[in-house]
Write an enzyme that holds these catalytic residues in place. Structure first.
Site, PDB file in Angstrom:
ATOM      1  N   LYS A  13      56.734  38.154  33.060  1.00  0.00           N
ATOM      2  CA  LYS A  13      57.487  39.013  33.858  1.00  0.00           C
ATOM      3  C   LYS A  13      58.272  38.338  34.644  1.00  0.00           C
ATOM      4  O   LYS A  13      59.605  38.787  35.037  1.00  0.00           O
ATOM      5  CB  LYS A  13      56.301  40.120  34.939  1.00  0.00           C
ATOM      6  CG  LYS A  13      55.556  40.608  33.836  1.00  0.00           C
ATOM      7  CD  LYS A  13      54.614  41.816  34.553  1.00  0.00           C
ATOM      8  CE  LYS A  13      53.378  40.910  35.426  1.00  0.00           C
ATOM      9  NZ  LYS A  13      52.713  40.170  34.685  1.00  0.00           N
ATOM     10  N   ARG A  88      50.431  49.020  38.789  1.00  0.00           N
ATOM     11  CA  ARG A  88      49.604  48.450  38.002  1.00  0.00           C
ATOM     12  C   ARG A  88      48.145  49.348  38.178  1.00  0.00           C
ATOM     13  O   ARG A  88      46.964  49.134  37.507  1.00  0.00           O
ATOM     14  CB  ARG A  88      48.916  47.178  39.010  1.00  0.00           C
ATOM     15  CG  ARG A  88      49.394  46.005  38.505  1.00  0.00           C
ATOM     16  CD  ARG A  88      49.161  44.939  39.107  1.00  0.00           C
ATOM     17  NE  ARG A  88      48.729  43.615  38.801  1.00  0.00           N
ATOM     18  CZ  ARG A  88      49.967  42.580  38.910  1.00  0.00           C
ATOM     19  NH1 ARG A  88      51.025  42.959  39.690  1.00  0.00           N
ATOM     20  NH2 ARG A  88      49.676  41.371  38.446  1.00  0.00           N
ATOM     21  N   ARG A 127      51.270  26.882  33.956  1.00  0.00           N
ATOM     22  CA  ARG A 127      52.640  27.326  34.835  1.00  0.00           C
ATOM     23  C   ARG A 127      52.509  26.232  36.138  1.00  0.00           C
ATOM     24  O   ARG A 127      51.515  25.903  36.786  1.00  0.00           O
ATOM     25  CB  ARG A 127      52.437  28.913  35.405  1.00  0.00           C
ATOM     26  CG  ARG A 127      53.435  28.911  36.748  1.00  0.00           C
ATOM     27  CD  ARG A 127      53.546  30.367  36.643  1.00  0.00           C
ATOM     28  NE  ARG A 127      52.227  31.126  37.011  1.00  0.00           N
ATOM     29  CZ  ARG A 127      51.936  32.588  36.751  1.00  0.00           C
ATOM     30  NH1 ARG A 127      53.169  33.192  36.626  1.00  0.00           N
ATOM     31  NH2 ARG A 127      50.935  32.846  37.255  1.00  0.00           N
ATOM     32  N   ARG A 155      50.070  27.715  41.397  1.00  0.00           N
ATOM     33  CA  ARG A 155      49.541  28.874  42.027  1.00  0.00           C
ATOM     34  C   ARG A 155      47.994  28.779  42.329  1.00  0.00           C
ATOM     35  O   ARG A 155      47.093  28.391  41.274  1.00  0.00           O
ATOM     36  CB  ARG A 155      49.753  29.874  41.321  1.00  0.00           C
ATOM     37  CG  ARG A 155      51.022  30.970  42.303  1.00  0.00           C
ATOM     38  CD  ARG A 155      51.479  31.802  41.377  1.00  0.00           C
ATOM     39  NE  ARG A 155      50.579  33.001  41.094  1.00  0.00           N
ATOM     40  CZ  ARG A 155      51.095  34.140  40.273  1.00  0.00           C
ATOM     41  NH1 ARG A 155      52.233  34.216  39.959  1.00  0.00           N
ATOM     42  NH2 ARG A 155      50.096  35.213  40.050  1.00  0.00           N
ATOM     43  N   ARG A 166      41.590  38.158  36.248  1.00  0.00           N
ATOM     44  CA  ARG A 166      43.143  38.959  36.224  1.00  0.00           C
ATOM     45  C   ARG A 166      43.318  39.841  34.784  1.00  0.00           C
ATOM     46  O   ARG A 166      43.724  40.948  34.810  1.00  0.00           O
ATOM     47  CB  ARG A 166      44.078  38.002  36.454  1.00  0.00           C
ATOM     48  CG  ARG A 166      44.129  37.721  37.989  1.00  0.00           C
ATOM     49  CD  ARG A 166      44.894  36.317  38.067  1.00  0.00           C
ATOM     50  NE  ARG A 166      46.496  36.641  37.792  1.00  0.00           N
ATOM     51  CZ  ARG A 166      47.226  35.522  37.654  1.00  0.00           C
ATOM     52  NH1 ARG A 166      46.668  34.170  37.820  1.00  0.00           N
ATOM     53  NH2 ARG A 166      48.425  35.549  37.380  1.00  0.00           N
TER      54      ARG A 166
HETATM   55  P1  AP5 Z   1      55.657  34.187  34.232  1.00  0.00           P
HETATM   56  O1  AP5 Z   1      57.169  34.657  33.760  1.00  0.00           O
HETATM   57  O2  AP5 Z   1      55.381  33.468  35.470  1.00  0.00           O
HETATM   58  O3  AP5 Z   1      54.644  35.326  34.041  1.00  0.00           O
HETATM   59  P2  AP5 Z   1      54.338  36.558  34.809  1.00  0.00           P
HETATM   60  O4  AP5 Z   1      54.005  37.692  33.915  1.00  0.00           O
HETATM   61  O5  AP5 Z   1      55.240  36.993  35.780  1.00  0.00           O
HETATM   62  O6  AP5 Z   1      52.769  36.163  35.310  1.00  0.00           O
HETATM   63  P3  AP5 Z   1      52.164  36.152  36.724  1.00  0.00           P
HETATM   64  O7  AP5 Z   1      50.627  35.494  36.738  1.00  0.00           O
HETATM   65  O8  AP5 Z   1      52.898  36.138  37.785  1.00  0.00           O
HETATM   66  O9  AP5 Z   1      51.653  37.793  36.768  1.00  0.00           O
HETATM   67  P4  AP5 Z   1      50.644  38.400  37.547  1.00  0.00           P
HETATM   68  O10 AP5 Z   1      50.912  39.944  36.904  1.00  0.00           O
HETATM   69  O11 AP5 Z   1      48.938  37.988  36.951  1.00  0.00           O
HETATM   70  O12 AP5 Z   1      50.775  38.002  38.827  1.00  0.00           O
HETATM   71  P5  AP5 Z   1      51.610  38.493  40.207  1.00  0.00           P
HETATM   72  O13 AP5 Z   1      51.951  37.678  40.992  1.00  0.00           O
HETATM   73  O14 AP5 Z   1      52.322  39.879  39.761  1.00  0.00           O
HETATM   74  O15 AP5 Z   1      55.090  33.300  32.963  1.00  0.00           O
HETATM   75  C1  AP5 Z   1      54.001  32.751  32.933  1.00  0.00           C
HETATM   76  C2  AP5 Z   1      54.039  31.152  32.200  1.00  0.00           C
HETATM   77  O16 AP5 Z   1      54.373  31.212  30.955  1.00  0.00           O
HETATM   78  C3  AP5 Z   1      54.998  30.382  33.015  1.00  0.00           C
HETATM   79  O17 AP5 Z   1      54.669  29.036  32.912  1.00  0.00           O
HETATM   80  C4  AP5 Z   1      56.340  30.415  32.089  1.00  0.00           C
HETATM   81  O18 AP5 Z   1      57.130  29.293  32.326  1.00  0.00           O
HETATM   82  C5  AP5 Z   1      55.829  30.387  30.752  1.00  0.00           C
HETATM   83  N1  AP5 Z   1      56.375  31.597  30.044  1.00  0.00           N
HETATM   84  C6  AP5 Z   1      57.056  32.575  30.126  1.00  0.00           C
HETATM   85  N2  AP5 Z   1      57.784  33.337  29.096  1.00  0.00           N
HETATM   86  C7  AP5 Z   1      57.387  32.616  27.939  1.00  0.00           C
HETATM   87  C8  AP5 Z   1      57.604  32.522  26.780  1.00  0.00           C
HETATM   88  N3  AP5 Z   1      58.057  33.796  26.242  1.00  0.00           N
HETATM   89  N4  AP5 Z   1      57.037  31.403  25.703  1.00  0.00           N
HETATM   90  C9  AP5 Z   1      56.416  30.426  26.370  1.00  0.00           C
HETATM   91  N5  AP5 Z   1      55.990  30.445  27.718  1.00  0.00           N
HETATM   92  C10 AP5 Z   1      56.364  31.316  28.448  1.00  0.00           C
HETATM   93  O19 AP5 Z   1      50.087  39.060  41.063  1.00  0.00           O
HETATM   94  C11 AP5 Z   1      49.359  38.282  41.545  1.00  0.00           C
HETATM   95  C12 AP5 Z   1      47.956  39.062  42.128  1.00  0.00           C
HETATM   96  O20 AP5 Z   1      48.611  39.769  43.262  1.00  0.00           O
HETATM   97  C13 AP5 Z   1      47.346  39.921  41.343  1.00  0.00           C
HETATM   98  O21 AP5 Z   1      46.335  39.270  40.523  1.00  0.00           O
HETATM   99  C14 AP5 Z   1      46.956  40.885  42.427  1.00  0.00           C
HETATM  100  O22 AP5 Z   1      45.557  40.540  43.058  1.00  0.00           O
HETATM  101  C15 AP5 Z   1      47.951  41.264  43.354  1.00  0.00           C
HETATM  102  N6  AP5 Z   1      48.884  42.043  42.920  1.00  0.00           N
HETATM  103  C16 AP5 Z   1      50.314  42.064  42.661  1.00  0.00           C
HETATM  104  N7  AP5 Z   1      50.608  43.332  42.319  1.00  0.00           N
HETATM  105  C17 AP5 Z   1      49.847  44.148  42.639  1.00  0.00           C
HETATM  106  C18 AP5 Z   1      49.748  45.576  42.451  1.00  0.00           C
HETATM  107  N8  AP5 Z   1      50.620  46.194  42.065  1.00  0.00           N
HETATM  108  N9  AP5 Z   1      48.582  46.067  42.757  1.00  0.00           N
HETATM  109  C19 AP5 Z   1      47.599  45.440  43.153  1.00  0.00           C
HETATM  110  N10 AP5 Z   1      47.303  44.324  43.501  1.00  0.00           N
HETATM  111  C20 AP5 Z   1      48.509  43.372  43.042  1.00  0.00           C
END
Ligand code: AP5
Length: 209
Positions: A13, A88, A127, A155, A166
């Protein structure tokens, strides 16, 4: 243009959001980034959110909904926005629907990045983030350049154990958001397991094709 990007943790994402906001010139609103910034500044919200995030659980709806509603009411969102990681839960999706209805606004599309569970753990644990530029790397799929390699960080919620927690939350709660938007005809399913530029191309085709 008002867009939503959803998908499991590590689906790409953040990686794809960078490309989308550049192309359409809209603000990138990542709830994960906003919550991490609140933790760093040690605000009341940050202190409330930290333990949930460390355990790989979702932060309570009331906190996240208030944070997003405040953000999308800001002037720069008048031209649209890309929501990354929100909604979410079904409660979050319904709160967003109500806010947009009240403002007489609508969503353009909801982009769902689909990646099989087996690929997620390798993506998350490999990552690395550059704290200076904010760029996202991967030790195998997209290694940092030599000048950034020594400063990249991992992270705190990117351990294998927290990643699995997660992923479980995603299947238990966030997957319910998918039929909600499918019923509204807004959902665009994208194969997130391909190379990043191919994923970007699929998204652009889905939005513009
Ligand atoms: P990356 O692009 O970083 O993936 P991402 O989908 O953004 O992953 P996140 O871990 O940030 O998502 P998340 O939803 O768990 O975390 P968030 O910060 O939103 O890519 C991942 C890796 O893969 C990288 O190393 C990249 O280089 C590689 N990659 C990317 N594309 C690729 C491809 N096509 N092929 C190969 N490799 C690739 O949330 C964190 C925490 O915050 C949650 O757990 C929760 O506690 C809280 N939170 C956030 N939003 C909410 C909400 N709306 N409600 C409640 N709690 C929330």
């Amino acid at each position: 243009m008002r867009l939503i990007l959803i998908g499991p943790p590590g689906a790409g994402k953040g990686t794809q959001a960078d490309q989308i906001v550049q192309r359409y010139g809209i603000p990138h609103i990542s709830t994960g980034d906003m919550l991490r910034a609140a933790i760093k500044r040690s605000t009341k919200l940050g202190r409330q959110a930290e333990s949930y995030m460390d355990r790989g659980e979702l932060v309570p709806d009331n906190l996240v909904i208030a944070m997003v509603m405040e953000r999308i009411a800001q002037a720069d969102c008048g031209i649209g926005f890309l929501l990354d990681g929100f909604p979410r839960t079904l409660a979050q999706a319904k709160a967003l629907d109500a806010a947009l209805d009240e403002a007489r606004m609508s969503l353009e599309a909801v982009v769902l990045l689909e990646v099989p569970d087996e690929a997620i753990v390798e993506r998350i644990t490999g990552r690395r983030l550059d704290p200076v530029t904010g760029k996202i790397y991967h030790i195998k799929f997209n290694p940092p350049p030599a000048d950034a390699a020594a400063r990249v960080i991992q992270r705190s919620d990117d351990s294998e154990q927290t990643c699995r927690a997660r992923l479980a939350r995603y299947h238990a709660e966030t997957a319910a958001v998918v039929p909600h938007y499918e019923a509204q005809g807004l959902l665009r399913r994208i194969d997130g397991s391909r190379r990043p530029p191919d994923v970007t191309r699929q998204i652009i085709d889905a939005l513009e094709g």
